[in-house]
Design an enzyme around this catalytic site. Sequence first.
Site, mmCIF file in Angstrom:
data_model
loop_
_atom_site.group_PDB
_atom_site.id
_atom_site.type_symbol
_atom_site.label_atom_id
_atom_site.label_comp_id
_atom_site.label_asym_id
_atom_site.label_seq_id
_atom_site.Cartn_x
_atom_site.Cartn_y
_atom_site.Cartn_z
ATOM 1 N N HIS A 53 0.836 -1.285 0.052
ATOM 2 C CA HIS A 53 -0.021 -0.144 -0.102
ATOM 3 C C HIS A 53 0.937 1.208 -0.100
ATOM 4 O O HIS A 53 1.838 1.182 0.544
ATOM 5 C CB HIS A 53 -0.849 -0.005 1.127
ATOM 6 C CG HIS A 53 -2.223 0.857 1.048
ATOM 7 N ND1 HIS A 53 -1.856 2.442 1.487
ATOM 8 C CD2 HIS A 53 -3.271 0.571 0.629
ATOM 9 C CE1 HIS A 53 -3.082 3.017 1.173
ATOM 10 N NE2 HIS A 53 -3.902 2.087 0.719
ATOM 11 N N ASP A 57 -7.876 -5.501 0.163
ATOM 12 C CA ASP A 57 -8.312 -6.236 -0.995
ATOM 13 C C ASP A 57 -8.156 -7.777 -0.516
ATOM 14 O O ASP A 57 -8.430 -8.743 -1.449
ATOM 15 C CB ASP A 57 -7.962 -5.799 -2.176
ATOM 16 C CG ASP A 57 -8.496 -4.541 -2.589
ATOM 17 O OD1 ASP A 57 -9.714 -4.363 -1.950
ATOM 18 O OD2 ASP A 57 -7.888 -3.793 -3.018
#
Length: 431
Positions: free
Chosen positions: A308, A366
């Site tokens: 991320h 996710d």
Amino acid sequence: MAEPTRTAKLTIDDKVIDLPIYSGTIGPDVLDIRKLYAQSDMFTYDPGFTSTAACDSAITYIDGDKGELLHRGYPIDQLAEKSHYLEVCYLLLYGELPTLVQMKDFEGRITRHTMVHEQMHNFFRGFRRDAHPMATMVGVVGALSAFYHDSTDINDPWQREVAAIRLIAKLPTIAAMAYKYSIGQPFVYPKNSLDYAANFLHMCFAVPCEDYVVNPILAKAMDRIMTLHADHEQNASTSTVRLAGSSGANPFACIAAGIACLWGPAHGGANQACLEMLREIGTVDRIPEYIRKAKDKDDPFRLMGFGHRVYKNFDPRAKVMKESADEVLGLLGVENNPTLQVAKELERIALEDDYFVSKKLYPNVDFYSGIILDAMGFPTSMFTPIFALSRTVGWISQWKEMIGDPTQKIGRPRQLYTGSAFRNYVDTHHR
Ligand code: ACO
């Protein structure tokens, strides 16, 4: 904006430039470079915005090192556990948790707007049956501005409010219609006696010839997925919405732009890509091969659902999502689901691997969401539309905040030009 807390000095050759420093409530201070170009004839260079704050905002805060996500100050794990999606929508839009009366009124306002203009059904039918639901959604959400003219005047606070309510209310209907259209089933109208998440499941899975009762446990899991995706500060799609909105574009067009950006596999499309990857891996014994591929500089493969831009620690949403995956699969009696086994083992191996540890790559939101959505019966093509409908509240809250700011300007980044310098046009026969 508050007064500067101190000043930094930037020396360029023999010139010293004062740059004011501002402090937020929490988080890193920012250097104000707005007058830099006028004072130095230089731009700052930051492709990908790794060190640039493009706005000030009071909505969401992320501490990437701690792995903390706060909406209006409230941590996401508390909201996921104790609150529900529409309450989080209220919090994001208006800044405070609602009283019971305020919540009832808000739910009533959302519920009144769940249907879409009947003529939009014809609009859907113009798409190919095999269109990806995200492609359909980009078109249909953009087209809302052609159906709801009375909420496109961005200078009218009341119209801005109505547009926000309409978008939050209609996105589940539009996503469900995109799904139904793609599988050749009739559209199911919203059922306002159901809550927001249950209504969405009903619109996706009910058919006219049979009764369909929404499983309350699945509705709760759906609500949690929506809550975990509601907002995430100035990510790529939110920044797209802000940039589109900065020119004065109407809110429906801005949210369509956000949906387009979200579709990419580096952003919202990762949930689809992640489940596809887990299925491709298939069995636990093949994990080392994929870990090798992810680490290989010459191989473009990346471990989807890992890493991320901001979190250099566990994505706090991933923790809740993992618990939810266990809960939902357990309740459905499919806890031995091979994809979940692969996901857990992949996470365990990656978190012990030097490559992932040194680069601070952890599972993101996710990584587990696709497994839950798959267990609920959604095809992978619906994963990103579900992300989009959940994120609509974040986009529209950020858009409203920006438009409501009297100092707001059109967004206009500059560049480091690397093309040809001035040259004269050459006629075709002289080239
Ligand atoms: N697998 C393998 N290596 C990775 C991964 C990954 N998933 N993510 C990052 N890296 C490596 C990069 O190769 C790079 O290595 P290098 O320093 O040796 O060149 C390093 O880690 C830093 O990566 P960047 O791409 O520079 O980091 P950035 O902040 O730009 O990217 C991103 C973040 C796009 C999320 C990236 O981690 C990625 O592609 N992840 C997979 C896709 C994904 O899951 N996206 C969802 C994000 S969350 C969301 O949008 C809801």
